[in-house]
Design a protein around this motif. Structure first.
Motif, PDB file in Angstrom:
ATOM      1  N   ALA A 144      -5.137   0.870  27.887  1.00  0.00           N
ATOM      2  CA  ALA A 144      -5.394  -0.443  27.305  1.00  0.00           C
ATOM      3  C   ALA A 144      -6.160  -1.370  28.235  1.00  0.00           C
ATOM      4  CB  ALA A 144      -4.074  -1.098  26.904  1.00  0.00           C
ATOM      5  N   ARG A 145      -6.143  -1.097  29.540  1.00  0.00           N
ATOM      6  CA  ARG A 145      -6.739  -2.041  30.494  1.00  0.00           C
ATOM      7  C   ARG A 145      -7.878  -1.475  31.330  1.00  0.00           C
ATOM      8  NH1 ARG A 145      -1.329  -2.915  30.051  1.00  0.00           N
ATOM      9  NH2 ARG A 145      -0.627  -5.077  29.829  1.00  0.00           N
ATOM     10  N   ALA A 146      -8.076  -0.180  31.324  1.00  0.00           N
ATOM     11  CA  ALA A 146      -9.071   0.429  32.208  1.00  0.00           C
ATOM     12  C   ALA A 146     -10.484  -0.013  31.853  1.00  0.00           C
ATOM     13  CB  ALA A 146      -8.969   1.948  32.142  1.00  0.00           C
ATOM     14  N   THR A 147     -11.317  -0.123  32.865  1.00  0.00           N
ATOM     15  CA  THR A 147     -12.726  -0.470  32.665  1.00  0.00           C
ATOM     16  C   THR A 147     -13.621   0.753  32.773  1.00  0.00           C
ATOM     17  OG1 THR A 147     -12.920  -1.031  35.020  1.00  0.00           O
ATOM     18  CG2 THR A 147     -12.408  -2.827  33.489  1.00  0.00           C
ATOM     19  N   THR A 148     -13.032   1.918  33.028  1.00  0.00           N
ATOM     20  CA  THR A 148     -13.762   3.181  33.056  1.00  0.00           C
ATOM     21  C   THR A 148     -13.111   4.133  32.060  1.00  0.00           C
ATOM     22  OG1 THR A 148     -12.391   3.899  34.913  1.00  0.00           O
ATOM     23  CG2 THR A 148     -14.551   2.986  35.434  1.00  0.00           C
ATOM     24  N   LYS A 159      -6.522   0.323  39.613  1.00  0.00           N
ATOM     25  CA  LYS A 159      -7.345   0.005  40.775  1.00  0.00           C
ATOM     26  C   LYS A 159      -8.087   1.243  41.268  1.00  0.00           C
ATOM     27  CE  LYS A 159      -7.209  -2.124  45.362  1.00  0.00           C
ATOM     28  NZ  LYS A 159      -8.354  -2.997  45.007  1.00  0.00           N
ATOM     29  N   ALA A 160      -7.382   2.382  41.351  1.00  0.00           N
ATOM     30  CA  ALA A 160      -8.033   3.618  41.781  1.00  0.00           C
ATOM     31  C   ALA A 160      -9.137   4.013  40.811  1.00  0.00           C
ATOM     32  CB  ALA A 160      -6.998   4.734  41.895  1.00  0.00           C
ATOM     33  N   PRO A 219      -1.883   8.979  48.486  1.00  0.00           N
ATOM     34  CA  PRO A 219      -0.978   8.061  47.794  1.00  0.00           C
ATOM     35  C   PRO A 219      -1.651   6.712  47.618  1.00  0.00           C
ATOM     36  CG  PRO A 219      -0.372   8.214  50.095  1.00  0.00           C
ATOM     37  CD  PRO A 219      -1.510   9.175  49.889  1.00  0.00           C
ATOM     38  N   VAL A 220      -1.300   6.011  46.559  1.00  0.00           N
ATOM     39  CA  VAL A 220      -1.787   4.647  46.348  1.00  0.00           C
ATOM     40  C   VAL A 220      -0.579   3.745  46.155  1.00  0.00           C
ATOM     41  CG1 VAL A 220      -4.061   5.255  45.453  1.00  0.00           C
ATOM     42  CG2 VAL A 220      -2.128   5.175  43.895  1.00  0.00           C
TER      43      VAL A 220
END
Length: 311
Positions: A137-141, A105-106, A94-95
């Protein structure tokens, strides 16, 4: 990136199908699969990061219930992926936090972050929820959206009798490429995806002629569709040559069409195993958005869609 393949799960049918797709991707890449469940989708005002106040006792049962549901969703997803891909190395956890923020974040450590999306049926494509859109829209990967109902056979060409099969060759990987602004991260992701699948890579560049209102007195002779199409094909071949040299085992089909990019990509992806598109990473996180082409394809393409962020 050499991190794990990460799949977000919440117990829904679409997240289970996405987890199974992620397991196959992890096996192809030789990477572990990490299943994550964001248990706090609706935190209390103030962010939910402070000790509980006595006045909030009526909410005390909610976190325990969410943790129980999260553990059950993770167990179900783990069982599902191990039945489908017995050799995959899988963990689940879980996160904490609102779903979009927790998944972002994960995903910072992921080679690929995989999310499910509810299918509308027929050819109408995805119903993409706010969490999935927020992550894309926000992920860096790279983020891959997988529609509900996706299974192993969907990525393969039909059998000789026309029926589905997981033993036939893999359908094309399709890359949407803007020749005027090519990006190495997006191109490399597509070539690597095709290599891992032993699939052909179809690269699509769509162009439209400039408006006559924007032409100068000496430009009118350039308004010639065959000439422009030939010129774009030359640019596309030049951009791809270094990647052909780097990936000689990948068969590449170059397609240049006079059409809106979103229309061309939706049509090209109709028989694909994966569509790869890019998303520009803004320097400032103001009015974060996916861009019109990416927004269109994630809503209307039926195959899995990989959205690769780039500068």
């Amino acid at each position: 990136m050499h991190g794990p393949v990460i799949a977000g799960v919440n117990g829904s049918a679409e997240s289970l199908d996405a987890a199974e797709w992620a397991a196959r991707e992890a096996e192809r890449r030789g990477r572990p699969l990490r299943l994550v469940h964001a248990g706090n989708r609706h935190p209390r005002r103030g962010g939910g990061s402070f000790p509980e106040r006595p006045a909030a006792r009526e909410e005390a049962g909610a976190p325990a219930a969410e943790r129980h549901l999260g553990r059950r969703a993770l167990r179900e997803a783990e069982q599902r992926v191990l039945r489908a891909v017995p050799g995959v190395r899988v963990t689940g956890e879980p996160v904490e936090g609102p779903a979009t923020a927790a998944l972002l974040k994960a995903g910072e450590q992921a080679a690929v972050l995989v999310l499910g999306s509810r299918g509308l049926g027929g050819v109408t494509g995805f119903l993409v929820g706010s969490v999935a859109l927020g992550v894309v829209a926000r992920a860096t990967t790279p983020v891959v959206l997988v529609r509900v109902g996706e299974d192993a056979e969907d990525g393969h060409v039909p059998a000789a009798d026309g029926g589905p099969s997981a033993r036939t060759g893999t359908r094309d990987v399709v890359l949407g490429l803007d020749v005027a602004d090519p990006c190495d991260e997006v191109i490399e992701f597509a070539f690597e995806a095709a290599r891992l699948r032993q699939a052909r890579l179809r690269v699509v560049h769509a162009w439209q002629p400039p408006s006559a209102l924007g032409l100068g007195p000496g430009d009118i002779a350039l308004v010639n569709d065959p000439y422009r199409a030939q010129e774009w094909r030359g640019f596309l071949s030049a951009v791809l040559q270094v990647w052909r040299d780097k990936y000689p085992e990948v068969e590449v089909l170059e397609t240049v069409v006079r059409e809106k990019a979103s229309t061309a990509l939706v049509r090209a992806a109709s028989g694909a195993s994966l569509l790869v598109v890019g998303r520009y990473l803004a320097d400032r996180p103001v009015r974060v958005r996916t861009g019109p082409v990416t927004h269109a394809v994630v809503h209307h393409v039926r195959c899995p869609v990989a959205v690769v962020p780039h500068r």
